[in-house]
Design an enzyme around this catalytic site. Structure first.
Site, PDB file in Angstrom:
ATOM      1  N   ASP A   1       0.839  -1.012   0.076  1.00 26.51           N
ATOM      2  CA  ASP A   1      -0.015   0.059   0.049  1.00 26.51           C
ATOM      3  C   ASP A   1       0.808   1.233  -0.046  1.00 26.51           C
ATOM      4  O   ASP A   1       2.182   1.265   0.285  1.00 26.51           O
ATOM      5  CB  ASP A   1      -1.024   0.023   1.363  1.00 26.51           C
ATOM      6  CG  ASP A   1      -0.336  -0.520   2.569  1.00 26.51           C
ATOM      7  OD1 ASP A   1       0.969  -0.504   2.641  1.00 26.51           O
ATOM      8  OD2 ASP A   1      -1.009  -0.843   3.423  1.00 26.51           O
TER       9      ASP A   1
ATOM     10  N   ASN B   1      -7.144  -3.433  14.136  1.00 27.61           N
ATOM     11  CA  ASN B   1      -8.688  -3.496  13.920  1.00 27.61           C
ATOM     12  C   ASN B   1      -8.771  -4.750  12.739  1.00 27.61           C
ATOM     13  O   ASN B   1      -9.765  -5.076  12.206  1.00 27.61           O
ATOM     14  CB  ASN B   1      -9.500  -2.284  13.648  1.00 27.61           C
ATOM     15  CG  ASN B   1      -8.948  -1.750  12.044  1.00 27.61           C
ATOM     16  OD1 ASN B   1      -7.936  -2.390  11.347  1.00 27.61           O
ATOM     17  ND2 ASN B   1      -9.256  -0.685  11.643  1.00 27.61           N
TER      18      ASN B   1
ATOM     19  N   HIS C   1      -6.913  -5.000   9.853  1.00 27.54           N
ATOM     20  CA  HIS C   1      -6.748  -4.580   8.581  1.00 27.54           C
ATOM     21  C   HIS C   1      -5.318  -5.322   8.145  1.00 27.54           C
ATOM     22  O   HIS C   1      -4.740  -5.558   8.720  1.00 27.54           O
ATOM     23  CB  HIS C   1      -6.841  -3.164   8.444  1.00 27.54           C
ATOM     24  CG  HIS C   1      -5.690  -2.354   8.611  1.00 27.54           C
ATOM     25  ND1 HIS C   1      -5.755  -1.269   9.659  1.00 27.54           N
ATOM     26  CD2 HIS C   1      -4.358  -2.315   8.523  1.00 27.54           C
ATOM     27  CE1 HIS C   1      -4.816  -0.783   9.986  1.00 27.54           C
ATOM     28  NE2 HIS C   1      -3.768  -1.459   9.310  1.00 27.54           N
TER      29      HIS C   1
ATOM     30  N   GLU D   1      -9.616  -2.201   5.249  1.00 26.22           N
ATOM     31  CA  GLU D   1     -10.325  -2.000   6.598  1.00 26.22           C
ATOM     32  C   GLU D   1     -11.328  -2.796   6.747  1.00 26.22           C
ATOM     33  O   GLU D   1     -12.017  -3.441   5.893  1.00 26.22           O
ATOM     34  CB  GLU D   1     -10.782  -0.469   6.689  1.00 26.22           C
ATOM     35  CG  GLU D   1      -9.513   0.391   6.782  1.00 26.22           C
ATOM     36  CD  GLU D   1      -8.812   0.744   7.776  1.00 26.22           C
ATOM     37  OE1 GLU D   1      -8.864  -0.104   8.683  1.00 26.22           O
ATOM     38  OE2 GLU D   1      -8.272   1.946   7.934  1.00 26.22           O
TER      39      GLU D   1
HETATM   40  C1  GLP Z   1      -0.414   0.064   8.508  1.00 20.15           C
HETATM   41  C2  GLP Z   1       0.069  -0.438   7.095  1.00 20.15           C
HETATM   42  C3  GLP Z   1      -0.373  -2.035   7.526  1.00 20.15           C
HETATM   43  C4  GLP Z   1       0.280  -2.648   8.663  1.00 20.15           C
HETATM   44  C5  GLP Z   1      -0.502  -1.828   9.827  1.00 20.15           C
HETATM   45  C6  GLP Z   1       0.133  -2.187  11.159  1.00 20.15           C
HETATM   46  O1  GLP Z   1      -1.711   0.580   8.360  1.00 20.15           O
HETATM   47  N1  GLP Z   1      -0.740  -0.151   6.082  1.00 20.15           N
HETATM   48  O2  GLP Z   1       0.177  -2.515   6.065  1.00 20.15           O
HETATM   49  O3  GLP Z   1       0.147  -3.843   8.948  1.00 20.15           O
HETATM   50  O4  GLP Z   1      -0.080  -0.252   9.722  1.00 20.15           O
HETATM   51  O5  GLP Z   1       1.208  -1.334  11.536  1.00 20.15           O
HETATM   52  P1  GLP Z   1       2.149  -1.868  12.728  1.00 20.15           P
HETATM   53  O6  GLP Z   1       3.237  -2.731  12.305  1.00 20.15           O
HETATM   54  O7  GLP Z   1       3.027  -0.180  12.882  1.00 20.15           O
HETATM   55  O8  GLP Z   1       1.367  -2.150  14.003  1.00 20.15           O
END
Ligand code: GLP
Length: 234
Positions: free
Chosen positions: A67, A136, A138, A143
Site C-alpha cells: 500500500d 482492527n 486490517h 479496513e
Molecule cells: C499500517 C499498514 C499496514 C500495517 C499496519 C500495522 O496501517 N498499512 O500494512 O500492517 O499499519 O502496523 P504496525 O506494524 O505499525 O502495527
C-alpha cells in the site's frame, strides 16, 4: 494455517527474515509482497545485515508493496516509499525498476491501481507476501468491512488507523486516503506470512485465533488460504 508463537519481537523478526531470505536464495528472481509499519522493521534490519555479506542478494528480486498513502509526495518522510528506502531499498542491490510501490501521487488513481495489478500479473504473480496486522484486523489498508473479493483500489482510512500511524507523521496530518492491494489480490499470493506482533495487537490476535471468518475482521480471510504462516508475538 501454521501458527508459530514467537518468544519475543526479536524472535519474530529473525524468523520472518529467515523466511524472506530463504525465498530469495531459493529463487533469486522471486516476486515478493512486502509490508510497512513498525512490526516489519526488525525483519528488514536483519535482512539488510545478512545481505551485506552476500553478493547480489536482491539483484533480480521483484518486490510489490501492499500500500501507499495518497496526497503526500514520495519524498515525504511518512510515505511508504520513504519507509522502504530507509529500511530496505537503500541498503540492498535491488533495481529501482523491480521495487514496486503504488504511486499515490498519480494523476489518475484508478489507472494506477489497474497498472499495479497488471504489473504483479506480468511479474508472474506474488510468490510470498509478508503482511502486518492492523489493530482492527486490517491487512494492507483493507479496513473492516472490505469485501473479500476486493482488488487494488483507492480506500478511505479509518480514523483509528490514522491515529495508530500518527507518530510516523511527527504530529502532522495523516493522509485520509491510500491505495492498497485488495484482499483478493493478496490471497492470490502462493504463500503468505503474517507478522502479528506489537503492543495493542492482543485482541486482534485472539480474534484471528477464533477462526471465525468475517469481513468485519479482514485478516480472518487468511483461514481460507492453504499456505499461511502466522508469526505471533505480543
Ligand atoms: C499500517 C499498514 C499496514 C500495517 C499496519 C500495522 O496501517 N498499512 O500494512 O500492517 O499499519 O502496523 P504496525 O506494524 O505499525 O502495527
Amino acid at each position: 494455517m501454521k501458527w508459530i508463537s514467537c518468544s519475543s519481537y526479536e524472535d519474530l523478526s529473525r524468523r520472518a527474515a529467515d523466511m524472506l531470505l530463504h525465498t530469495i536464495r531459493e529463487d533469486p528472481h522471486a516476486v515478493v509482497g512486502l509490508p510497512t509499519g513498525r512490526t516489519p522493521v526488525g525483519m528488514y534490519e536483519r535482512v539488510v545485515h545478512e545481505c551485506s555479506r552476500e553478493y547480489h542478494c536482491f539483484r533480480d528480486v521483484h518486490t510489490f508493496n501492499l500500500d501507499e498513502y495518497i496526497g503526500i509526495s514520495r519524498g515525504h518522510p511518512g510515505s511508504y516509499f520513504s519507509y522502504m528506502k530507509k529500511h530496505l531499498f537503500d541498503h540492498v542491490d535491488i533495481s529501482p525498476d523491480n521495487a514496486h510501490i503504488p504511486d499515490g501521487t498519480a494523476a489518475d488513481l484508478g489507472l494506477e491501481c489497474a497498472r499495479y495489478e497488471d504489473a504483479i500479473r506480468r511479474a508472474g504473480g506474488l510468490q510470498v507476501t509478508f503482511l502486518g496486522l492492523g489493530r482492527n484486523g486490517h491487512i494492507g489498508f483493507n479496513e473492516p468491512g472490505t469485501p473479500f473479493a476486493s482488488r487494488t483500489r483507492v480506500v478511505d482510512l479509518h480514523e483509528s488507523t490514522r491515529l495508530a500511524n500518527a507518530d510516523l507523521f511527527g504530529g502532522g496530518q495523516v493522509p485520509t486516503r491510500a491505495i492498497t492491494m485488495g484482499i483478493a489480490t493478496i490471497l492470490e499470493s502462493r504463500a503468505i506470512v503474517l507478522l502479528a506482533g506489537g503492543s495493542g495487537k492482543e485482541d486482534a490476535i485472539k480474534r484471528l485465533q477464533s477462526r471465525i471468518i468475517d469481513e468485519s475482521f479482514p485478516a480472518s480471510v487468511l483461514w481460507r488460504h492453504d499456505n499461511v504462516t502466522v508469526l505471533a508475538a505480543v
